[in-house]
Design a protein around this motif. Structure first.
Motif, mmCIF file in Angstrom:
data_model
loop_
_atom_site.group_PDB
_atom_site.id
_atom_site.type_symbol
_atom_site.label_atom_id
_atom_site.label_comp_id
_atom_site.label_asym_id
_atom_site.label_seq_id
_atom_site.Cartn_x
_atom_site.Cartn_y
_atom_site.Cartn_z
ATOM 1 N N VAL A 35 44.749 37.660 40.646
ATOM 2 C CA VAL A 35 44.464 37.314 42.031
ATOM 3 C C VAL A 35 43.146 36.526 42.081
ATOM 4 O O VAL A 35 43.150 35.323 42.264
ATOM 5 N N ASP A 36 42.035 37.225 41.868
ATOM 6 C CA ASP A 36 40.744 36.554 41.998
ATOM 7 C C ASP A 36 40.329 35.853 40.702
ATOM 8 O O ASP A 36 39.686 34.821 40.735
ATOM 9 N N GLY A 37 40.631 36.466 39.567
ATOM 10 C CA GLY A 37 40.204 35.882 38.299
ATOM 11 C C GLY A 37 38.735 36.112 37.998
ATOM 12 O O GLY A 37 38.169 35.475 37.114
ATOM 13 N N THR A 38 38.094 37.016 38.724
ATOM 14 C CA THR A 38 36.659 37.249 38.517
ATOM 15 C C THR A 38 36.329 38.706 38.194
ATOM 16 O O THR A 38 35.170 39.091 38.175
ATOM 17 N N GLY A 39 37.345 39.534 37.985
ATOM 18 C CA GLY A 39 37.084 40.924 37.622
ATOM 19 C C GLY A 39 36.999 41.856 38.814
ATOM 20 O O GLY A 39 36.470 42.964 38.711
ATOM 21 N N MET A 40 37.535 41.443 39.947
ATOM 22 C CA MET A 40 37.311 42.188 41.164
ATOM 23 C C MET A 40 38.487 43.056 41.592
ATOM 24 O O MET A 40 38.348 43.914 42.447
ATOM 25 N N CYS A 41 39.677 42.823 41.003
ATOM 26 C CA CYS A 41 40.835 43.513 41.568
ATOM 27 C C CYS A 41 41.612 44.362 40.568
ATOM 28 O O CYS A 41 42.241 45.342 40.946
ATOM 29 N N GLY A 42 41.596 43.998 39.300
ATOM 30 C CA GLY A 42 42.321 44.792 38.316
ATOM 31 C C GLY A 42 43.811 44.497 38.242
ATOM 32 O O GLY A 42 44.541 45.152 37.502
ATOM 33 N N SER A 43 44.272 43.492 38.968
ATOM 34 C CA SER A 43 45.685 43.100 38.891
ATOM 35 C C SER A 43 46.044 42.681 37.469
ATOM 36 O O SER A 43 47.147 42.916 36.991
ATOM 37 N N CYS A 44 45.083 42.082 36.789
ATOM 38 C CA CYS A 44 45.324 41.493 35.476
ATOM 39 C C CYS A 44 45.119 42.485 34.349
ATOM 40 O O CYS A 44 44.991 42.096 33.198
ATOM 41 N N ARG A 45 45.059 43.793 34.658
ATOM 42 C CA ARG A 45 44.712 44.735 33.605
ATOM 43 C C ARG A 45 45.800 44.819 32.543
ATOM 44 O O ARG A 45 46.985 44.792 32.831
ATOM 45 N N ALA B 125 42.129 41.011 31.871
ATOM 46 C CA ALA B 125 42.341 39.764 31.126
ATOM 47 C C ALA B 125 41.496 38.617 31.675
ATOM 48 O O ALA B 125 41.099 37.739 30.927
ATOM 49 N N CYS B 126 41.199 38.622 32.966
ATOM 50 C CA CYS B 126 40.507 37.469 33.535
ATOM 51 C C CYS B 126 39.039 37.395 33.132
ATOM 52 O O CYS B 126 38.466 36.316 33.129
ATOM 53 N N VAL B 127 38.424 38.511 32.817
ATOM 54 C CA VAL B 127 37.019 38.467 32.418
ATOM 55 C C VAL B 127 36.793 38.924 30.971
ATOM 56 O O VAL B 127 35.896 38.440 30.287
HETATM 57 S S1 FES Z 1 42.513 38.926 38.383
HETATM 58 FE FE1 FES Z 1 41.456 40.337 39.612
HETATM 59 S S2 FES Z 1 40.381 41.413 38.138
HETATM 60 FE FE2 FES Z 1 41.390 39.968 36.942
#
Ligand code: FES
Ligand SMILES: Cc1cc2nc3c(=O)[nH]c(=O)nc-3n(C[C@H](O)[C@H](O)[C@H](O)COP(=O)(O)OP(=O)(O)OC[C@H]3O[C@@H](n4cnc5c(N)ncnc54)[C@H](O)[C@@H]3O)c2cc1C
Ligand SMILES: Cc1cc2nc3c(=O)[nH]c(=O)nc-3n(C[C@H](O)[C@H](O)[C@H](O)COP(=O)(O)OP(=O)(O)OC[C@H]3O[C@@H](n4cnc5c(N)ncnc54)[C@H](O)[C@@H]3O)c2cc1C
Lengths: 447, 279
Positions: free
Chosen positions: B213-223, B233-235
């Protein structure tokens, strides 16, 4: 000023309360005793001259009231809506024992809304100092600092990683508690003061630390956006969300309006939310509005819920079931969530916050059928930028260490808001940002 | 707003676009990605930065859903609403000795920039690029120019070796020592191909593509799960040690919004058909 009926509210994202009419506001203001030594002001983290602005409202001088509030608070439309007034100004109000405290928050909101409707004035700026400050993060702390530094004559560039400014006010707090149009208007006011904004700029990546350090000062206001996960089995299943993800998808990306907006979100028929703060309440109430049946699971007692009291009341009215003294221990499912296993918790001796420690009761586990699980158990500072700044001292929980003026261990770098305090409140973020902005100003003038 | 400087089609459903984004271009390194939001109501989608030139970066994407289809309609001079980046950590490039850079399908998009970085770090670079058929093969010339050796595979044998990139990798590993491998492609291809290097104990990186979603480590969707721990994964990525990655979980989580994605695409097709009809 009556709340809209809960049965209507759960079907839309409009505000719970329409706010005072001018007559209602004046009537409420007249109840104020105008104490000689007003305790409400002590309860306000930014010391707004509360009796003075209330006196102006009673006289119908709304413009004057706005000027008084804005001398201490740049974002009154926001604070009037989201501050925990019951533990701050209203909690201290002399009337709170006998009758009802003056509804200070609602009056603050009224004035801010009135001013927005009748034209705001841009505060006067001091002569340019020629200094240039980088502010990182556009939440309440960053916006406050940017406005204050700009007013004091410094050039300000504001870096924000997301595509719209506002921080948690935009992506976290839902529309029905804080309409985004209000946040946008407040951001516009800050930009109208000459602050230059760079959206889509993730500091640490889109601009490096050495590049930031070329500015005359750097102000870190990156918040506490890193969601914690509970670390229980089943957390990776489809349908498990951090509250941040769930709220961002809906509030920021408008997934409730999918497919008109392109970002999807799961709409669970039965949702379990873990947590008891504002974030948990917001997630639960948003899920209700997406049509889900919602159970909020909190490990301590109802009286320990850290959320604003209004939010708890509203959540209950809207049909959120609150299950206290319980805690999730496992998410059940093959690839998607089918249930959440919880245990009962017993209360032990109070800790330093005065709340009892909670301990699981052996053999008390039970299962709640659910197809979605949202964790709202806290957030820490995002380490991305701050871990790249050499020599930046950090406290145990990862937040940046600052002195009383927001100075960090690195010369010319200041920090305020959630990144320095850990997850706190909008008003504390603003208060600490203003103090730090003034310290930056003093430093730059001494150069 | 970010201007499209050049847009071309590379293969069936695969498009290449140069966009003006100085903040990304001036800081991007091999292995990083960016996030685009095409229009005001758009989704944020991650795409690899596949080349950098002055103030511009190149993206290469396959049309798999609404956002990528929409992106493919943009022409030179059109505007993209938002581009954030560079995001993620750069590839861990150093002097390993002999490196293999393997791209599968649209994953080939990420291969040249990594191959070039590996080459400048003093490695002998073997490129292996594979696609379903010759028509889907992209960036062959670019890879040939930056690799010391290049192998081509197609599933149907229409070009190069008949088979998978994994087959070529296995054959090469039997013949000689390879010190480091990058594999970029669909999750299933990365899973299978990294399985080849495991018995040889070769350092292997894969670039993971979970939903973001954000790509900055804020949501955890990419875990994702790497070595039994949760990483974003994004950070923390997108590149990870292939032998520690739980690929099955990655694939499971990629399917989270299958129903919704289909709905969005159908609506988009209906809408764009009725628009064309009205012209
Ligand atoms: S995309 Fe939101 S934390 Fe990685
Ligand atoms: C769901 C929710 C509900 C809440 N409800 C209330 C409430 O009712 N009342 C209350 O008082 N408080 C509430 N809070 C807490 C309050 O919102 C925060 O304390 C406050 O927003 C902190 O402000 P901040 O400016 O420090 O950080 P934030 O608002 O978090 O803003 C930080 C900004 O920095 C950006 N950023 C981060 N890293 C970078 C980087 N490296 N480069 C560029 N930009 C970056 C982020 O994208 C973000 O926009 C709530 C919080 C949440 C999450
Ligand atoms: C770090 C990274 C780099 C990537 N680089 C490239 C690239 O260079 N070229 C390329 O063609 N593709 C790349 N992808 C995949 C690309 O992001 C998806 O194809 C794109 O998001 C699909 O969007 P859509 O609306 O067209 O399709 P949709 O119909 O929405 O989805 C199709 C599939 O794409 C995946 N997807 C959907 N939404 C997202 C999202 N927000 N984030 C990530 N994946 C999603 C899902 O697994 C889904 O099954 C990358 C992904 C990641 C995480």
């Amino acid at each position: 000023m009556e709340d809209r009926p809960a049965g209507q509210r759960v079907h839309d994202f409009f505000e719970v309360s329409p706010g005072f009419s001018p007559d209602e506001a004046m009537l409420e203001a007249e109840r104020c005793l105008q104490c000689k030594k007003p305790k409400c002001v002590n309860g306000c983290p930014v010391c707004i001259d509360i009796p003075a602005f209330i006196a102006e409202i009673a006289l119908g001088n709304f413009r004057n009231a706005a000027v008084i509030i804005k001398a201490d608070n740049m974002l009154p439309a926001v604070c009037g809506r989201v501050c925990p007034q019951e533990t701050q100004c209203e909690g201290e109000c002399i009337l709170s024992g006998k009758e009802k405290p003056i509804l200070i928050g609602s009056l603050e909101r009224f004035i801010a809304d009135w001013e927005r409707a009748h034209g705001t004035s841009v505060p006067e700026k001091q002569a340019s100092t020629g200094h240039h400050v980088a502010v990182v993060g556009s939440g309440p702390a960053g916006l406050t600092a940017a406005a204050e530094l700009s007013r004091l004559g410094h050039k300000v560039t504001l870096f924000e990683s997301l595509h719209e400014a506002g921080g948690v006010l935009m992506y976290g707090i839902p529309e029905f508690r804080l309409p985004k149009e209000i946040v946008r208007a407040e951001v516009e006011q800050v930009l109208a003061m000459g602050v230059e904004i760079r959206l889509n700029h993730l500091a640490g990546r889109s601009i490096t630390v050495p590049e930031l350090q070329k500015f005359d000062a750097v102000f870190l206001a990156t918040g506490a956006g890193l969601p914690s996960f509970m670390g229980i089995p089943g957390e990776q299943l489809n349908g498990v969300y951090s509250a941040n993800e769930f709220l961002t998808r809906v509030n920021f990306m408008h997934a409730d309006q999918f497919p008109v907006f392109d970002t999807p979100v799961k709409k669970g028929s039965r949702v379990v939310v873990a947590g008891g703060g504002n974030v948990a309440m917001d997630a639960a109430r948003v899920a209700r509005r997406l049509g889900s049946k919602v159970t909020l699971v909190y490990r301590r007692r109802e009286e320990d819920l850290p959320a604003r009291i209004d939010e708890v009341t509203h959540a209950k009215e809207e049909g959120v079931e609150i299950l206290t003294c319980a805690s999730p221990i496992r998410v059940i499912g093959e690839s998607c969530v089918t249930g959440v296993e919880c245990v009962q918790m017993e209360m032990c001796t109070p800790d330093e916050t005065g709340r009892p420690a909670a301990r699981p009761v052996d053999g008390s586990s039970f299962i709640i059928d659910a197809d979605m699980f949202i964790e709202a158990i806290g957030q820490g500072p995002n380490p991305l930028l701050i871990s790249e700044i050499k020599g930046l001292a950090r406290a145990k929980k990862g937040n940046v260490k600052v002195d009383g003026e927001g100075k960090t261990s690195v010369p010319r770098i200041f920090a305020a808001g959630d990144v320095a305090t850990g997850a706190a409140t909008v008003i504390w973020a603003m208060g600490s940002a203003k103090t730090a902005a003034r310290a930056i100003d003093r430093m730059l003038r001494e150069d | 707003m970010y201007r499209v400087l050049k847009a071309t089609q590379l293969a069936e459903r695969v498009f290449q676009m140069w966009v003006f984004a100085p903040h990304v271009a001036h800081h991007a390194k091999a292995g990083q990605f960016l996030i685009v939001r095409v229009h005001e109501a758009g989704e944020r989608i991650p795409l690899t930065i596949s080349a950098i030139d002055g103030d511009a970066v190149r993206i290469i994407f396959m049309t798999v859903g609404k956002t990528t289809e929409l992106l493919a309609t943009l022409r030179q001079g059109d505007m993209i609403r938002d581009i954030a980046g560079p995001l993620g950590l750069p590839s861990e490039v150093s002097k390993y000795g002999t490196c293999a850079v393997i791209g599968g399908g649209v994953g080939i998009a990420s291969a040249p920039i990594i191959a070039r970085a590996a080459k400048s770090a003093g490695n002998h670079v073997i490129g292996i690029i594979g696609a379903r058929n010759a028509g889907l093969l992209i960036l062959e010339d670019e890879m040939r120019a930056c690799c010391d050796e290049l192998f081509i595979t197609t599933d149907d044998g229409s070009k190069g070796v008949h088979g998978f990139a994994a087959d070529v990798l296995k054959a090469e590993l039997e013949k000689r020592t390879i010190d480091c491998v990058w594999i970029i492609g669909p999750a299933i291809m990365m899973k299978v191909t990294s399985g080849i290097t495991r018995p040889y104990n070769v350092k292997t990186f894969v670039s993971l593509n979970p939903i973001m979603v954000d790509g900055t480590g804020m949501c955890g969707s990419c875990r994702v799960q790497v070595g039994g721990t949760t990483r974003f994964a994004c950070v923390d990525g997108p590149e990870f040690d292939a032998h520690l990655v739980d690929f099955d979980l990655l694939m499971q989580r990629q399917r989270t919004y299958q129903t919704e994605e289909r709905e969005a695409l159908e609506q988009y097709h209906e809408h764009s058909c009725s628009c064309k009809g009205g012209e």
